[in-house]
Enzyme design. Structure first.
Site, PDB file in Angstrom:
ATOM      1  N   ILE A 135      27.805 -10.780  -4.930  1.00 12.14           N
ATOM      2  CA  ILE A 135      27.634 -10.805  -6.288  1.00 12.14           C
ATOM      3  C   ILE A 135      26.055 -10.499  -6.530  1.00 12.14           C
ATOM      4  CG2 ILE A 135      29.148 -12.799  -6.554  1.00 12.14           C
ATOM      5  CD1 ILE A 135      26.709 -14.891  -6.154  1.00 12.14           C
ATOM      6  N   ASP A 136      25.794 -10.154  -7.878  1.00 10.81           N
ATOM      7  CA  ASP A 136      24.667  -9.713  -8.547  1.00 10.81           C
ATOM      8  C   ASP A 136      23.549 -10.250  -8.020  1.00 10.81           C
ATOM      9  OD1 ASP A 136      26.161  -7.696  -9.803  1.00 10.81           O
ATOM     10  OD2 ASP A 136      25.934  -8.734 -11.814  1.00 10.81           O
ATOM     11  N   LYS A 137      22.336  -9.616  -7.857  1.00  9.61           N
ATOM     12  CA  LYS A 137      21.110 -10.264  -7.643  1.00  9.61           C
ATOM     13  C   LYS A 137      20.798 -11.347  -8.522  1.00  9.61           C
ATOM     14  CE  LYS A 137      15.898  -9.746  -8.063  1.00  9.61           C
ATOM     15  NZ  LYS A 137      14.969  -8.373  -8.539  1.00  9.61           N
TER      16      LYS A 137
END
Length: 355
Positions: A166-168
């Site tokens: 998942i995104d930062k």
């Protein structure tokens, strides 16, 4: 012989223009071969070995043991004899990349762990794996420390045990495999869409319907390579489907639940931008501006306070479900709403109740 190649999924992660990110977006590859009409009987591992020059026979045999080699959509063992017109498909992890990764003693919020896998609750702000500009402080750096006695986590693979990401600046649940067999088994579930994932998000504006589906190919923006665009005509990118349900209407924002039918890079963020409802405080997709509401200075101050409370896109990977690679048991996990998003929701609830 006909070959088709595609990726297990485009893992949602911060995009850069670096070679590291471009090559690291996918952890697994899927190949599909159609045997010729004149194909002589041949063991499937030998059949694949000549068609996959980067893969060793051991790696191919491990894939068979994990159920990741299928002939005519049925799992087979290494000694299966390929026949004319057989459709042979295989899921393999990409070759390891030779870069030095340092184990770091970073605390992990471990939700579940056994000999085969672990589930972690990733905080917002943590990059999942090393890439250009992020070679320390990542989830992988932390995993190399936590699993330093595990052979899978002792090399310089930037993606050890990872089957999705998942995104930062997205928080929430991730499953990590602790063995190659578990990694292949879990990857196959993500590819076949038998895993369950639900996200919680706050988006700008009032969605017209209580439930809906967003469909549109997702690919890189033609100018800004750090973001993704939606191509509804299918001219670029990859097929993507997001289902959503409105959980709560909070004045000028909505709390929504999202279910991914596909797993493209920035899928939820790009899809909601496409329908005119960017995620709250999503700087890369225009959600960090006041998009709905009044022109009063008091309201502007309120929204700015909300931005400060949740200084990232309001997106949380809340639930995760999959079949255990060894026991066959169906596992489901849920992560509580993180404090920053909870405060954001409460502020909008209070604002709505006072109007």
């Amino acid at each position: 012989m006909v070959e088709y190649t595609e990726e297990i999924e485009d893992f949602e992660e911060e995009i850069t223009e670096s070679e590291e990110e471009i090559q690291g977006r996918e952890m697994f590859e899927h190949h599909r071969f159609e045997a010729d009409k004149g194909q002589m009987p041949l063991r499937v591992d030998k059949f694949l070995l000549v068609r996959l020059p980067h893969a060793s026979r051991t790696k191919i045999q491990d894939a068979a043991e994990s159920g990741c080699i299928r002939v005519n959509d049925k799992p087979v063992k290494s000694n299966y004899k390929v026949k004319p017109n057989d459709i042979v498909s295989v899921v393999l992890s990409y070759p390891k990349r030779e870069i030095e990764i340092t184990p770091e003693n970073i605390p992990l919020d471990i939700v579940y762990e056994d000999d085969y896998l672990l589930v972690v609750n990733k905080p917002a702000g943590m990059v999942v794996h090393p890439a250009f500009g992020h070679f320390s402080g990542t989830l992988v750096n932390a995993l190399l420390w936590h699993l330093k006695d595990n052979p899978l986590f002792t090399g310089n693979d930037i993606r050890p045990g990872l089957v999705h990401r998942i995104d930062k600046d997205t928080s929430g649940l991730l499953v990590i495999a602790k063995t190659e067999e578990a990694k292949s088994h879990l990857a196959l579930q993500f590819f076949n869409k038998t895993s369950d994932r639900k996200y919680l998000a706050v988006c700008w504006g009032n969605l017209e319907s209580e439930t809906g589906t967003i469909t549109g190919h997702i690919g890189r923006h033609p100018v800004n390579r750090k973001v993704m665009s939606v191509y509804p005509d299918g001219s670029h990118g990859k097929h993507a489907i997001t289902h959503y349900k409105v959980i709560e209407r909070l004045g000028y924002v909505n709390l929504v639940e999202c279910i991914l039918e596909t797993g493209r890079t920035h899928q939820i963020r790009a899809h909601f931008k496409y329908i005119g409802h960017p995620l709250f405080n999503d700087a890369e997709y225009g959600g960090n501006a006041i998009l709905k509401g009044t022109t009063f200075s008091k309201y502007k101050q309120f929204v700015n306070n909300c931005f400060a409370v949740c200084p990232r896109q309001a997106l949380h990977a809340q639930t995760l479900g999959f079949t255990h690679p060894a026991t066959g048991e169906r596992l489901s996990f849920e992560s509580p709403i993180p404090p920053d998003m909870l405060q954001l929701i409460e502020k909008w609830r209070n604002y709505t109740s006072e109007r």
